[in-house]
Structures are given as structure tokens and as C-alpha cells.
Design an enzyme around this catalytic site. Structure first.
Site, PDB file in Angstrom:
ATOM      1  N   LYS C  82       0.860  -1.191   0.000  1.00 13.59           N
ATOM      2  CA  LYS C  82       0.000   0.000   0.000  1.00 13.59           C
ATOM      3  C   LYS C  82       0.891   1.234   0.000  1.00 13.59           C
ATOM      4  O   LYS C  82       1.885   1.288   0.746  1.00 13.59           O
ATOM      5  CB  LYS C  82      -0.893  -0.025   1.242  1.00 13.59           C
ATOM      6  CG  LYS C  82      -1.952   1.079   1.279  1.00 13.59           C
ATOM      7  CD  LYS C  82      -2.821   0.975   2.541  1.00 13.59           C
ATOM      8  CE  LYS C  82      -3.955   1.986   2.529  1.00 13.59           C
ATOM      9  NZ  LYS C  82      -4.815   1.899   3.737  1.00 13.59           N
ATOM     10  N   SER C 162      -9.834   2.133   2.711  1.00 16.28           N
ATOM     11  CA  SER C 162      -8.905   2.839   1.868  1.00 16.28           C
ATOM     12  C   SER C 162      -7.895   1.944   1.142  1.00 16.28           C
ATOM     13  O   SER C 162      -7.295   2.390   0.172  1.00 16.28           O
ATOM     14  CB  SER C 162      -8.123   3.852   2.712  1.00 16.28           C
ATOM     15  OG  SER C 162      -7.308   3.190   3.659  1.00 16.28           O
ATOM     16  N   SER C 186     -10.308  -0.034   6.871  1.00 14.10           N
ATOM     17  CA  SER C 186      -9.644   0.098   5.571  1.00 14.10           C
ATOM     18  C   SER C 186      -8.978  -1.167   5.040  1.00 14.10           C
ATOM     19  O   SER C 186      -8.531  -1.186   3.902  1.00 14.10           O
ATOM     20  CB  SER C 186      -8.592   1.213   5.630  1.00 14.10           C
ATOM     21  OG  SER C 186      -9.210   2.466   5.552  1.00 14.10           O
TER      22      SER C 186
END
Lengths: 485, 95, 498
Positions: C82, C162, C186
């Protein structure tokens, strides 16, 4: 007699409180592993934590915590076993994360006190509200470029203790005495070097004025005053400014001001006033700081003797006057020096020599007690020679001067220069006899009643003996010989 | 619920977020709506409830007082959008 | 074996086994993934930065290390990171314009540990800007597509957020597994939306050092992968005490993989009555009941429990998280790193740089956070939220006095269309209604895919465990996984679309 400012409407009393920012003595910064040492190339004492790079996190330095606790103990203060760090949010070029980590609601040290003494001997107790740990900011350099300011983060994140006093002071002198005493205590503790030139000690000064018996009026805060003299000057000019405002029918605004020592005035820092909302909240990167009582106790038992205790002990133990004692304890190094000289010797004699000859020599040579050309041991050696009659006091002063110049030991100088005191009565008698013979006229005058000439004969004898005669013996033998004649 | 324009300007200023006049009205509604929604916490009786700032399972760990970092000026300045030699550079700050 | 579909379609566990048995090399495996990335990423936009060259170098090194018999836990496995984890020398953006050219001179603890264990990084995955969002629509690098499509409908769907890029990449088989971070859901919500597994471990389990902060008291890293076992493998590498993070907890990292497949017989599973949202599709309730039945069949005891403050979790979260973010994001000021908009004064520079550098959602949260901390409002909002947080934590503590874990839906809906729910921030926030409470309490939560809704979109169930008892979640998660036999494939995946 209390300090007042005489205005057109009568006397005004001052109300003063101080927030002293003292840089903690430590190797590394409060929350990062970068060096806390003063100076260094720009941005070299900086970790990515100090520069607030994304994802960087604070980890607290144990020694900074210990230093704050020691200071708290030195101020006779309550140590809070649980304290907490908060973020104080504001934007500034030298504050990389956009917040300062500080302690707002739960400081590490609670209320304590500082005893101060004024020039006239008056003693007062000044209350300390709290002491907390926080980070210093970086430095903005404004004079290198016409349109830009340059940022150096070497100081950013260095540990500070903010020590907040009660509004207990009533004169510039008291404020000066408070800062001086606080600095002395921290130097004794080794928690802050108190070096105001390097900014290790700065004060925010809160000043208001009032008529006797009134409640507090609006105060102004004078930020970042960096010498004791300026603290005292700033208070005086600010108080006068406020008196003028009140007396001309105006109102003092609560605001932050800056002291300009060149102009001898304070002026408003409106930029700091703008949006004065720090949005304190607990720093979520840090957990509560929890101290063990046992650890605090161990710090307490390892504390050095503090100045007030030492001063009293010197008076009691060495029989010296309180004033001399206060001079000797002003600096820890001086007190240690003195005690090394005095231990096992005549305390008064030691005090006279340290406060008299040694201080004068240091002054003259521009040295300090820690760089003194004459060590405490060497001075002790000199006093030993006086005490055992090897030399007399007058010769000792000459020997001392040589010690200052060459660093030689007293006994070596005495030997080399043959300054050993003459205690042989035969030699003394023969010196006296030649003096009397050479001064037959004076001897006659003496005999006819001018007894004051006795001192003259002593002096002449000493001179003849190149100062090395034992004064007591010369006196004794002279009296004997004059009588015998 | 809507926040007034002065409040939007005040918090935008505190946060150093440039907000154009055109955006203010939209933010009044949007932020007002969010604030109005979180006010549902007002329904709860919170007397005597101890606030918590996090779920930290322990007390703060202390690190040793050792210099372990620093002397990395290039790394510190490598991403700086404004730089003057060993310094960060910003528009002149007038005190 | 060289077929791209086979190489990319296998689990992380199978791939590590294949590498160990010499059935293929890490270079082959990595190249297959990079080819798949090249084919699919233009559509999915799951990666912001692909580090192909570096990946192949790492893969070659991994092959050499394995040949020497020194293979670490993840040796040679191509995974995705990420773009919130700082990676040394590799641009790290947090999907924000303000960090669009930021190259960290350091490596986050989590990714450093993965490197230590031999992981090959394919690149940095897309996310909601600064991890603020539940749809990946707020990225400054464009929206991410979910590789799943509704049956008979080709319109693109969000992957959730997210960690949307990570979830999309793993689901589409363009990474074996990926790291994510979870502040209010997330990891779990995008895992559910993309039909994969994901776990947010206990707060303090993974170091936050070097990960761009959103809300420090909530942020926690964790894995997304296609199986529960793969999550266990990756989490073991990511987790561990870090003295550089004051909130990192000094506890041993267990072999999570050993808990996978462990018997769940006799475990007590709490079913909290409050995990039903108004307007929640009936199918979600149905899969929840199915999950309960599966666990009962596996020998669990099902217990009704109540977590009465659940419904206040979201509102609490939307005070606490913005408050922390308003302070955490103050450092993005255009001075030491990041994008700068020049101006005559420092304040103008701040205001313009931040106005230009942050997107709308980030600005909203900064402003909300500033407001709730500001003078006169602190007690009414932030302090109140801290108290409610205390009650939420108490709910969990009390529940865990009676049960070993909780079973709930992960999200109140399946994936929705790109651009839907954007009209009103609060509607978007409601996505996190089931995931936020565990975040507020700092307890671990895992999402496991269990089935499809009537439109053919995956749905996940959430398991919530005691602090530092992720092993129970791995045991229960694998039991659910086994019972569900979820083997559906997304429409877009390596080899399926050219």
C-alpha cells in the site's frame, strides 16, 4: 521597603510571574536520537523525527525524564507519578510537525518553591506552580537573504523544562533573584547548564501592576527574555508602560510582547496573537508516562547537596561568616574548591584565601574556578606551610603569586627561593642587634619614651631578614633585647 | 445544521488551508452536516465516564540517552522544495 | 510451469511451496505477475507505482538466497505494498498530490521486515488519499476499479477503501498478497468488497514507524490475501515489537499459520444484536445466519451478546480520527518535503500549498478535526468522543468475558458503483459502521469472503477477537473459509482479460 512605581495617582505595586524555559542537560533530544549539543553545522543534529518526516514517531529519552524529576525534587516539588504528553498545535517555520509535544493538563512535576534572598538580606519564598517537559523549536535565520528565511532544525526537539512560577514576585530585583536562584539550583543538580548566551535558559515574563490591596489587573507576557539583566529591565519598562496606560485612563490589553534591549522598550507581537488557539490534545503517538515511586526515591537519594543546605553547613562546619558562605556556594565548583581547601584546615583562613587572593587572581588572569592555575590541593599546601610556621603570611602572598604564574607547588617554591621562615633566635638576635646598632639615634629616642618606634625596629629587622623572619619571634626577641640593654 | 461562514474561515485559517470564497458555502453545509450528525453523542449520559485517548496497553517505554541519529543533512534536505545550502528556505518571516 | 494464469492464480502458500520445491523460480513468478500488472493495471489502476525492475532484481536475489538454503518466510513471493508505507528510494505518495514526488530516505518497519524475509515488491498500491475513504475515490491518482462486476453489468465498481488498490490487486491476481492499513475498516471493508481475506491485527501488533499516519491511535497495518492462511503467513512477517514506535507492544509474534485449520470446537462465538444497519440488504443478514450455522456445525457455541454502544462508534470515530488527522497532517506544509506553491509570505505558502496539495475529503477531515479540538468545542466533541470510546472498549471487554470471538457482517453492503455515495460524506462514512467499533477498541478484526449476493458480488463476514488473540481469528476464519468454499472468481483477473 517594598518596591513601587510612583505614578501621578500614587504608588503602584508590581505583580510578576515567570515561565522559565530551561534546556535539559542530556546527550540526545527528548524524542529522537539526534544530538542535543549546542551548535553544530546547520541541520546536522537532526533526525527525520525532528524534521517530522511522514511516519516518524517519538520515543522518550529516559535521562530527560530523570532530569525533570531531579529538578522537581530540587524545587521541593510534588512529583506526579503519572503524567501525559499533549500536542500544542500551531504552524511555524521552525516547528516541523506543526505541533509541539508538551505537557498541558498533566505535568510531570507539580507545585514546589524557590527561596530567594535580596541584597538587603530579606528572604522570600516564591511558589512554583509546575514544571513540565516539552520540545524546543528550531531556529529561523533572517539575516542571510533579502527575501527568504533559512531554517536550521538543530535545536528542534531538544528537551526543555518549562518552570512556571506563581505570580509571587513584586519587584525586578525579586525576579532577578528568582532566576538566579533557579539557575543555581539546576546547575547544582546538573539538569540545566544555565547558559543564557546559548539560550539554555530563557524566560517569559508576566507583568501586571495594581494599587495596593487590589485584585490582579490585566497582565502582559514578555516573550523569550534571554538574560537576567534584561528580565529586570523588561519588567521595569513594561510596568511603567502599564502605569502610564492606566493613569491616562486607558486599558491594558492582555497580549504577548517583546523586549527590545536596545531601545529599552517592549512592543506588541501581534503575529503571535493571531489565531491563538493551540488545540491541545493528548499525543496519540505516546502513552502516559508512569514513574515508579522507587525510582523517584533513588533519584532523590542521589541528589547532590543543594546551595542553601551547603551554605548553612559551611557556616556551621567551618565557622565562616554567612556572607562568605553565600559567596562560596554561588557556584558549585567554587564550593567544592573551597571545601577541598578547608577540609582538615582552618576554615576561616581557607575562606579568606579563596574569596580574597584566589578570586583576585582569577579576575586578574581571566580564569574561572575550574581553570584555576592554582588547584585546591595546591592552595591547601600553601595554607599548611603557613599553619606549621614554615612561612609567614606575607611570604605566603608572594609564594601564591608565583604559584599563579608557574603552577608550582608552594613547598617547592619556598625551597627553591629559600623563603623558609627563620626561627633561629641566634640569627634573629644578630639581625636585631645590627638594626639597633645602625639606628642609634632612633634607639635613643625610644629610650626617652617614644615607644612607637618598636614597630619601626620590627620592620627594619624583617627587612634585614628579607621578610623571612618569624614575626612573633622577632617581636619577642626585640622586646627582650631592648629590656636587656 | 450549518456552520457559519466566520467559523469556516476561522478553522481554515487555524489549519492553514486556503479556502476560496466560493468553497465556503459548500463547506458550511458539508461540515455542518457532519457536525450535526456526530452530535448524536449528546444522547448518551457520560457522567463519571473516564475519557481515553487510545487503547495503549502499557505505559511509555523510555529509551537510553544515546546519540543514535543525526549527521544526515542530505537525507534531511533531500526532499525540500526550497533549499539554501544546508538550510530549508521559506519566504522571509517578519517578526 | 510457466503459464501466467497458474502462476498468478495460486495462493501465497502454494507459491512459496512451489518455489521451495523448485517448480518455478521467483523470477518466473515475478515476471508473470508483472505481465499481469501490465495487462490489467491500466484498467484497474490498482498500482500507483510499479517497480518492475526492482522487483526482478529482488526476485533474482531471492532465487539465489533460496538456492543457498537461506530462504526466509516470504522468500521470492511477489507482493504489493500500500502506498502509505514509506519505501526507501521508492516514491511514496499516500495517494496525495502533496506527496506526489516524495521519495523517503527510509523504509517502514513493516516493509523492512518483509524485505528481511525475502518478499519481492511489485509496487505501491493505490488508496484513498491519506487512507481517508471507503471507496478509493479520493485518490489523487484516480479511482481504483474493483475487478468484480455485477452479473450482466459491465459498469465499474469501487474496491472499497482505503486499501482499495491492495484489495483490487490481490483479487485480480496481480499480486499474491498485499499490505494494507486499517484505521476504521480500511483492510476489512475492501477485502469484503473484493472477495478476499484481510485482517486488522490488534493495535500495537504491527509497528507504525515509517507508515504515513492518518489517525495514530487507530492506524494499524495488516495483510490482504486470497486465503486466511496467506494472511497468516504475511502477518507473521509484518508483525513484531518495534522500539521506534512507543505504541508498539512487546509481545512475541506467534506462528499464526499454525492456528489455521486448528479445531474451533467448543469456542464461544458472540453474535452482537446491534450489528444490523437500517436498510442493510437482506442477503447480508442471510449470509450472517449462514456463517453462524457453519460455526455451530464446526462445534462452536453460539451466544447472543450485546454491545450497546456500537451505534455510536461511527460518530465517535468521525470526531477522533479527524482530530488526530488535523494534527498529523500539519507537517505537510511545503517546507521540508512535498509539493509547494510559492508565495510571498510563509502563511500564504502554507495555505496555498495545502489548498493545492490536499483533496476535498482530506480537507473536510482536517477542518472537522480542527473544529472539534478548537477552543470552546473540545469538551463538546473531542472529550465526549473519548468518553464514548471508553464505553465502546468496555462493551468489548465485557463481551470477551463471555465469548472467545464475535461474528458480524463486515460491511452493510456489497461493492457499489464508481461515483456512487459521493453526494454526501455521511452516507459514505456509513460503510464503516461494522468495522469502526473494533478499531476504536483496538481489538483485531478479520474479514473472510463467504458468498455472493444476488448480483454476483462477494460479501464478507467479520470476526472480532480479544487483544493479541489473532490466532483464534485465524482458526475461526479458516473454519468459515472451509465451510464457505468460496471459489468464485472476479470478472477481471490475470489471464482472463487481455
Amino acid at each position: 521597603m517594598s518596591y513601587v512605581i510612583e505614578g501621578s495617582t500614587g504608588p503602584w505595586e508590581l505583580v510578576i510571574g515567570l515561565e522559565v524555559h530551561a534546556q535539559v542537560v542530556s546527550r540526545a533530544k527528548l524524542f529522537s536520537g539526534a544530538s542535543a549539543t549546542f551548535g553544530g553545522e546547520p541541520n546536522s543534529h537532526v533526525s527525520l523525527v525532528d524534521a517530522a518526516f511522514p511516519g516518524m514517531l517519538p520515543v522518550i529519552n529516559a535521562e530527560c525524564v530523570a532530569q525533570a524529576v531531579r529538578t522537581g525534587l530540587g524545587l521541593d516539588a510534588r512529583i506526579n507519578l503519572v503524567s501525559r504528553f499533549d500536542r500544542k498545535n500551531y504552524f511555524y517555520a521552525d516547528l516541523p510537525p506543526g505541533y509541539q509535544i508538551s505537557q498541558f493538563t498533566h505535568p510531570i512535576v507539580g507545585s514546589g518553591k524557590v527561596d530567594i534572598e535580596l541584597a538587603d538580606g530579606t528572604r522570600r519564598e516564591i511558589g512554583v506552580t509546575r514544571l513540565h517537559l516539552e520540545q524546543d523549536a528550531g531556529k529561523s535565520v533572517h539575516d542571510q537573504d533579502p527575501t527568504r528565511s533559512f531554517i536550521d532544525l538543530n535545536r528542534a526537539g531538544v528537551a526543555l523544562m518549562e518552570i512556571v512560577s506563581e505570580p509571587d514576585m513584586r519587584s525586578p530585583e525579586e525576579a532577578g533573584a528568582y532566576v538566579r536562584k533557579l539557575r543555581m539550583i539546576m546547575r547544582y543538580l546538573g539538569t540545566c547548564d544555565g547558559n543564557m548566551e546559548e539560550g539554555s535558559l530563557r524566560a517569559d515574563v508576566n507583568v501586571s501592576v495594581r494599587k495596593a490591596g487590589e485584585p490582579f489587573r490585566t497582565r502582559c507576557e514578555i516573550k523569550n527574555v534571554n538574560s537576567i539583566r534584561f528580565v529586570m529591565q523588561a519588567i521595569e519598562v513594561e510596568a511603567r508602560r502599564q502605569v502610564e496606560i492606566w493613569e491616562s485612563g486607558g486599558v491594558v490589553d492582555q497580549e504577548t510582547r517583546l523586549f527590545d534591549p536596545h531601545r529599552g522598550e517592549t512592543r506588541s507581537m501581534r503575529s503571535k496573537e493571531d489565531a491563538h488557539d493551540y488545540r491541545y490534545f493528548p499525543d496519540p503517538d505516546l502513552l502516559p508516562l508512569v514513574l515508579e515511586q522507587g525510582w523517584v526515591d533513588s533519584l532523590r537519594s542521589a541528589l547532590p547537596e543543594l546551595p542553601d543546605a551547603k551554605r548553612a553547613r559551611f557556616v556551621a562546619e567551618y565557622g565562616i561568616p554567612d556572607y562568605d558562605s553565600s559567596v562560596l556556594v554561588a557556584e558549585q565548583a567554587t564550593a567544592e574548591f573551597y571545601e577541598t581547601v578547608a577540609r582538615g584546615r582552618d576554615g576561616r583562613l581557607a575562606s579568606n584565601w579563596v574569596v580574597g587572593e584566589l578570586f583576585a587572581a582569577l579576575n586578574r588572569t581571566g580564569k574561572t574556578i575550574s581553570t584555576s592555575p592554582v588547584t585546591a590541593e595546591a592552595l591547601g599546601g600553601l595554607l599548611d606551610l603557613i599553619k606549621d610556621g614554615t612561612i609567614n603570611g606575607r611570604i605566603a602572598k608572594d609564594v601564591f603569586e608565583v604559584m599563579v604564574e608557574t603552577g608550582e607547588a608552594a613547598d617547592a617554591i619556598v625551597e627553591r627561593k629559600g623563603l623558609r621562615q627563620v626561627v633561629d633566635t641566634g640569627a634573629i638576635d644578630s639581625a636585631i642587634e645590627s638594626v639597633l646598632a645602625a639606628n642609634a639615634d632612633k634607639l635613643a629616642e625610644y629610650r626617652s619614651g617614644k615607644e612607637k618606634l618598636f614597630v619601626f625596629f620590627v620592620g627594619q629587622t624583617m627587612k634585614a631578614m628579607k621578610g623571612k623572619g618569624n614575626p612573633a619571634l622577632i617581636n619577642e626577641r626585640l622586646a627582650h633585647l631592648l629590656k636587656a640593654d | 445544521m450549518s456552520l457559519d461562514a466566520a467559523t469556516i474561515r476561522r478553522i481554515a485559517r487555524l489549519a492553514r488551508l486556503g479556502v476560496g470564497e466560493a468553497e465556503i458555502e459548500r463547506l458550511q453545509t458539508e461540515l455542518g452536516h457532519i457536525i450535526g450528525w456526530v452530535e448524536q453523542l449528546g444522547e448518551l449520559d457520560l457522567d463519571g465516564v473516564e475519557p481515553i485517548a487510545g487503547v495503549g496497553h502499557a505505559a511509555l517505554r523510555l529509551r537510553a540517552d544515546e546519540v543514535t541519529d543525526g549527521d544526515r543533512v542530505e537525507a534531511v534536505l533531500s526532499n525540500a522544495p526550497g533549499r539554501a545550502g544546508p538550510f530549508y528556505a521559506v519566504p522571509k518571516v517578519v517578526e | 510451469m510457466s503459464d501466467m494464469v497458474e502462476l498468478t492464480g495460486q495462493s501465497l502458500a502454494a507459491a512459496l511451496d512451489g518455489l521451495e520445491k523448485g517448480r518455478f523460480s521467483s523470477v518466473e513468478l515475478t515476471r508473470a505477475h508483472l505481465d499481469a500488472v501490465e495487462a490489467l493495471n491500466p484498467t484497474l489502476n490498482a498500482y500507483i507505482t510499479v517497480t518492475a525492475e526492482q522487483a526482478l532484481t529482488q526476485a533474482a536475489e531471492a532465487d539465489a538466497v533460496r538456492a543457498r538454503g537461506e530462504a526466509g518466510l516470504l522468500c521470492g513471493a511477489p507482493v504489493a505494498i500500500k502506498d502509505l508505507f514509506c519505501t526507501e528510494g521508492v516514491r511514496t505518495t499516500a495517494a496525495s498530490r502533496i506527496l506526489s514526488n516524495f521519495v523517503p530516505p527510509y523504509e517502514s518497519t513493516v516493509t523492512a521486515q518483509m524485505k528481511r524475509d525475502g518478499a519481492v515488491s511489485l509496487g505501491k498500491t493505490n488508496l484513498d488519499e491519506f487512507a481517508m475513504g471507503s471507496s478509493n475515490m479520493t485518490s489523487a491518482f484516480g479511482a481504483v476499479q474493483n475487478p468484480w462486476r455485477r452479473r450482466g453489468d459491465d459498469s465499474p465498481l469501487v474496491p472499497g477503501g482505503s486499501s482499495g488498490g491492495s484489495a483490487s490487486a490481490v483479487a485480480a491476481r496481480i499480486a499474491l498478497a498485499a499490505t494494507g492499513t486499517d484505521t476504521g475498516g480500511s483492510i476489512r471493508q475492501p477485502a469484503s468488497f473484493c472477495g478476499i481475506a484481510g485482517i486488522k491485527p490488534t493495535y500495537g501488533r504491527c509497528s507504525r514507524w515509517g507508515t504515513v499516519a492518518f489517525a495514530s491511535s487507530l492506524d494499524q497495518a495488516g495483510p490482504l490475501a486470497r486465503t486466511v492462511e496467506d494472511c497468516a503467513i504475511l502477518l507473521r512477517s509484518m508483525a513484531g515489537f518495534d522500539p521506534k514506535d512507543s505504541t508498539s507492544v512487546d509481545v512475541a509474534v506467534p506462528d499464526f499459520r499454525a492456528a489455521v485449520g486448528r479445531s474451533v470446537k467448543g469456542m464461544r462465538i458472540g453474535i452482537p444484536a446491534e450489528y444490523r444497519a437500517p436498510g442493510m440488504p437482506e442477503e447480508i443478514e442471510r449470509w450472517w445466519q449462514q456463517g453462524i450455522a457453519w460455526l455451530r456445525d464446526a462445534g462452536c457455541e453460539i451466544v447472543d451478546v450485546s454491545l450497546p454502544h456500537t451505534r455510536y462508534g461511527l460518530a465517535t470515530y468521525y470526531i477522533v480520527a479527524p482530530a488526530e488527522c488535523s494534527s498529523n497532517l500539519a507537517r505537510y506544509d511545503g517546507v521540508r518535503f512535498g509539493e509547494r506553491v510559492e508565495a510571498d509570505s510563509l502563511d500564504a505558502l502554507y495555505e496555498r500549498s495545502r489548498a493545492a496539495g490536499f483533496g476535498d475529503e482530506v480537507k473536510r477531515r482536517i477542518l472537522i478535526g480542527t473544529y472539534v479540538l478548537s477552543s470552546g468545542y473540545y469538551d463538546a466533541y473531542y472529550l465526549k468522543a473519548q468518553k464514548v470510546r471508553s464505553l465502546i472498549l468496555r462493551d468489548f471487554t465485557e463481551a470477551f468475558g463471555r465469548v472467545d470471538a464475535l461474528l458480524t457482517p463486515t460491511a452493510p453492503s456489497a461493492a457499489f458503483g464508481l461515483g456512487e455515495k459521493m453526494s454526501d460524506p455521511v452516507t459514505m462514512y456509513l460503510n464503516d459502521i461494522f468495522t469502526v467499533p473494533a478499531s476504536m477498541a483496538g481489538v483485531p478484526g478479520m474479514s473472510v469472503p463467504v458468498g455472493l449476493d444476488s448480483a454476483g458480488l462477494p460479501l464478507g463476514l467479520q470476526l472480532i477477537g480479544r487483544p493479541f488473540d489473532e490466532e483464534t481469528l485465524f482458526a475461526l476464519g479458516s473454519a468459515l473459509e472451509k465451510a464457505a468454499g468460496f471459489d468464485h472468481l472476479p470478472a477481471l483477473r490475470a489471464g482472463a482479460v487481455a
